[in-house]
Design an enzyme around this catalytic site. Structure first.
Site, PDB file in Angstrom:
ATOM      1  N   SER A  74      -7.629 -18.731 -43.248  1.00  0.00           N
ATOM      2  CA  SER A  74      -6.961 -17.823 -44.179  1.00  0.00           C
ATOM      3  C   SER A  74      -7.629 -16.456 -44.159  1.00  0.00           C
ATOM      4  CB  SER A  74      -7.069 -18.418 -45.588  1.00  0.00           C
ATOM      5  OG  SER A  74      -6.743 -17.444 -46.547  1.00  0.00           O
ATOM      6  N   TYR A 110     -11.960 -22.848 -52.805  1.00  0.00           N
ATOM      7  CA  TYR A 110     -10.979 -23.001 -51.722  1.00  0.00           C
ATOM      8  C   TYR A 110     -11.350 -22.096 -50.547  1.00  0.00           C
ATOM      9  CZ  TYR A 110      -6.814 -22.041 -48.979  1.00  0.00           C
ATOM     10  OH  TYR A 110      -5.953 -21.834 -47.929  1.00  0.00           O
ATOM     11  N   LYS A 147     -12.582 -22.911 -46.419  1.00  0.00           N
ATOM     12  CA  LYS A 147     -12.043 -22.339 -45.165  1.00  0.00           C
ATOM     13  C   LYS A 147     -13.187 -21.706 -44.368  1.00  0.00           C
ATOM     14  CE  LYS A 147      -7.870 -23.500 -45.674  1.00  0.00           C
ATOM     15  NZ  LYS A 147      -7.412 -24.620 -44.860  1.00  0.00           N
TER      16      LYS A 147
HETATM   17  P1  NAD Z   1       0.746 -27.828 -48.213  1.00  0.00           P
HETATM   18  O1  NAD Z   1       0.021 -28.337 -49.399  1.00  0.00           O
HETATM   19  O2  NAD Z   1       2.223 -27.705 -48.293  1.00  0.00           O
HETATM   20  O3  NAD Z   1       0.373 -28.717 -46.930  1.00  0.00           O
HETATM   21  C1  NAD Z   1      -0.862 -29.379 -46.796  1.00  0.00           C
HETATM   22  C2  NAD Z   1      -0.546 -30.826 -46.460  1.00  0.00           C
HETATM   23  O4  NAD Z   1      -1.769 -31.545 -46.289  1.00  0.00           O
HETATM   24  C3  NAD Z   1       0.241 -31.538 -47.568  1.00  0.00           C
HETATM   25  O5  NAD Z   1       1.353 -32.161 -46.981  1.00  0.00           O
HETATM   26  C4  NAD Z   1      -0.751 -32.574 -48.125  1.00  0.00           C
HETATM   27  O6  NAD Z   1      -0.103 -33.729 -48.584  1.00  0.00           O
HETATM   28  C5  NAD Z   1      -1.617 -32.821 -46.913  1.00  0.00           C
HETATM   29  N1  NAD Z   1      -2.971 -33.312 -47.182  1.00  0.00           N
HETATM   30  C6  NAD Z   1      -3.922 -32.782 -48.017  1.00  0.00           C
HETATM   31  N2  NAD Z   1      -5.050 -33.509 -47.941  1.00  0.00           N
HETATM   32  C7  NAD Z   1      -4.827 -34.506 -47.043  1.00  0.00           C
HETATM   33  C8  NAD Z   1      -5.618 -35.574 -46.534  1.00  0.00           C
HETATM   34  N3  NAD Z   1      -6.876 -35.783 -46.953  1.00  0.00           N
HETATM   35  N4  NAD Z   1      -5.057 -36.407 -45.634  1.00  0.00           N
HETATM   36  C9  NAD Z   1      -3.779 -36.237 -45.216  1.00  0.00           C
HETATM   37  N5  NAD Z   1      -2.987 -35.232 -45.652  1.00  0.00           N
HETATM   38  C10 NAD Z   1      -3.516 -34.385 -46.558  1.00  0.00           C
HETATM   39  O7  NAD Z   1       0.087 -26.439 -47.803  1.00  0.00           O
HETATM   40  P2  NAD Z   1       0.551 -25.367 -46.727  1.00  0.00           P
HETATM   41  O8  NAD Z   1       0.918 -24.130 -47.452  1.00  0.00           O
HETATM   42  O9  NAD Z   1       1.505 -25.971 -45.770  1.00  0.00           O
HETATM   43  O10 NAD Z   1      -0.841 -25.076 -46.026  1.00  0.00           O
HETATM   44  C11 NAD Z   1      -1.231 -25.728 -44.823  1.00  0.00           C
HETATM   45  C12 NAD Z   1      -2.643 -25.289 -44.481  1.00  0.00           C
HETATM   46  O11 NAD Z   1      -2.673 -23.865 -44.355  1.00  0.00           O
HETATM   47  C13 NAD Z   1      -3.680 -25.633 -45.557  1.00  0.00           C
HETATM   48  O12 NAD Z   1      -4.891 -25.987 -44.920  1.00  0.00           O
HETATM   49  C14 NAD Z   1      -3.849 -24.335 -46.301  1.00  0.00           C
HETATM   50  O13 NAD Z   1      -5.106 -24.227 -46.907  1.00  0.00           O
HETATM   51  C15 NAD Z   1      -3.683 -23.318 -45.182  1.00  0.00           C
HETATM   52  N6  NAD Z   1      -3.269 -21.989 -45.650  1.00  0.00           N
HETATM   53  C16 NAD Z   1      -2.148 -21.870 -46.416  1.00  0.00           C
HETATM   54  C17 NAD Z   1      -1.751 -20.623 -46.888  1.00  0.00           C
HETATM   55  C18 NAD Z   1      -0.537 -20.469 -47.772  1.00  0.00           C
HETATM   56  O14 NAD Z   1      -0.397 -19.416 -48.416  1.00  0.00           O
HETATM   57  N7  NAD Z   1       0.381 -21.436 -47.834  1.00  0.00           N
HETATM   58  C19 NAD Z   1      -2.509 -19.482 -46.557  1.00  0.00           C
HETATM   59  C20 NAD Z   1      -3.642 -19.644 -45.752  1.00  0.00           C
HETATM   60  C21 NAD Z   1      -4.007 -20.911 -45.299  1.00  0.00           C
END
Ligand code: NAD
Ligand code: UDP
Length: 345
Positions: free
Chosen positions: A124, A149, A153
């Site tokens: 991120s 959080y 990362k």
């Molecule tokens: P999201 O919550 O929709 O997707 C994350 C998925 O991981 C979910 O389906 C959840 O059920 C699953 N999960 C969590 N812990 C788990 C575990 N221990 N075992 C198996 N599954 C698990 O989030 P997203 O927005 O799709 O984000 C995806 C990734 O991108 C994350 O790592 C997030 O931190 C990163 N990210 C997101 C954003 C944003 O703004 N959406 C920005 C920067 C980084």
């Protein structure tokens, strides 16, 4: 190429699954549905007409991950699984460190034992901290994070980088690792079909899902967190990137990882900043009516400005974002208006 998407049922993972399948790659998904549902994958299959190998498992569970990875032996793992709510991470730091760090350590141990070589990681722009001036380049120093959080990362990037370095020297590693760290800016929007999109649980923390829920009548009005910043309209500026552009960036990153060794970092953003009020107005154009808002106090921990220098991804991966804020709002509205309660209804 065979890919395995941890957290693939989530918002970014499900869109990436579509982009991967459309690029002709195979997709397996591992998710424990902590923040998602299997319905998202059923819809990925509907959009693409292709099958996904779906596993319900906790990515921190090594025994289970060894079974799954032995069965799949992916050419590349894309590691999305993680907890991501900034405010919740302040209240529940232990759960955030346990989940986010453990999933990555488990994957690295399994990769080492099985000789798997490539991993793409969801990082991120938050790792740039507060001291850098945008546009952020990948060489800018990582900063001090403002919440647990962000630190997860920051730490996961370091763990993956250290493992890649050790793997070059052989020893326990059968083969040198290829690590690609993707620093996302602000992923928003939805697949143009309106079948998949962002489905936050409870009250949304992020701007775009909040605006969408006001537009569809689920919430009364948006509170704009501060209009006294040193920006043209006084509200903060961000780099909003269409989730399908982001998804296509993962296809390029995974293809790159399969052919290179060592660690590489890429920003995935558009390079174009927009203010909170510009996004509110753009959404009003897309949904056909004004989105109600009130000006409130600044939110603790917010940076005034954040946007990417996206030139490295263009030069090295041949990728750049092609969709603008009007397409972002059109597709977010299409998803929200056809699925007012998300995947549940
Ligand atoms: P999201 O919550 O929709 O997707 C994350 C998925 O991981 C979910 O389906 C959840 O059920 C699953 N999960 C969590 N812990 C788990 C575990 N221990 N075992 C198996 N599954 C698990 O989030 P997203 O927005 O799709 O984000 C995806 C990734 O991108 C994350 O790592 C997030 O931190 C990163 N990210 C997101 C954003 C944003 O703004 N959406 C920005 C920067 C980084
Ligand atoms: N924001 C806002 N009201 C909200 C949610 C967000 O004014 O209900 C603002 C927030 O202050 C920031 C921008 O919208 O300036 C983007 O916030 P978001 O949480 O989506 O992303 P991040 O701050 O993590 O980049």
């Amino acid at each position: 190429m065979k890919t395995l998407l941890t957290g693939g049922a989530g918002y970014i993972g499900s869109h990436t699954a579509v982009a991967m399948l459309e690029a002709g790659h195979e997709v397996a998904v591992v998710d424990n549905y902590a923040n998602s549902s299997a319905e998202a994958i059923a819809r990925v299959e509907k959009i693409t007409g292709k099958k996904v190998a779906l596993y319900e498992a906790d990515v921190a569970d090594k025994e289970r991950m060894m079974e799954i990875l032995k069965a799949e032996m992916p050419d590349c793992i894309i590691h999305f699984a993680g907890l991501k709510a900034v405010g919740e991470s302040v209240a529940m730091p232990v759960e955030y460190y346990r989940n986010n760090i453990d999933t990555t350590l488990t994957l690295l141990e399994c990769m080492r034992e099985l000789g798997l070589t490539s991993i793409v990681f969801s990082s991120s722009a938050t790792v740039y901290g507060e001291d850098n001036v945008p546009p952020f380049t990948e060489t800018a120093p990582k900063g001090m994070c403002t919440n647990p959080y962000g630190w997860t990362k920051w730490m996961q990037e370091q763990m993956l980088t250290d493992a890649a370095k050790a793997s070059e020297k052989g020893e326990d590693w059968k083969t040198p690792l290829s690590v690609v760290l993707l620093r996302y800016f602000n992923p928003v929007g939805a697949h143009e079909s309106g079948l998949i999109g962002e489905d936050p649980q409870g009250i949304p923390n992020n701007l775009m899902p909040y605006i969408s829920q006001v537009a569809v009548g689920r919430r009364d009005h948006l509170t704009v967190f501060g209009d006294d910043y040193d920006t043209p309209d006084g509200t903060c500026r961000r780099d909003y990137i269409h989730v399908m552009d982001l998804a296509e960036g993962h296809v390029k990153a995974a293809e790159y990882a399969a052919e290179h060794k060592g660690t590489e970092v890429f920003n995935l953003g558009t390079g174009e900043p927009y203010s909170v009020l510009e996004m509110v107005k753009a959404f009003g154009r897309a949904c056909g009516h004004d989105v109600a808002y009130e000006i409130g106090a600044r939110r603790a921990g917010d940076v005034q400005d954040s946007w990417a220098d996206a030139s490295k991804a263009k030069a090295v991966l041949g990728w750049e974002a092609s969709r603008g804020i009007d397409e972002i709002c059109r597709d977010a509205w299409n998803w929200q208006s056809h699925n007012p309660q998300g995947y549940t209804k």
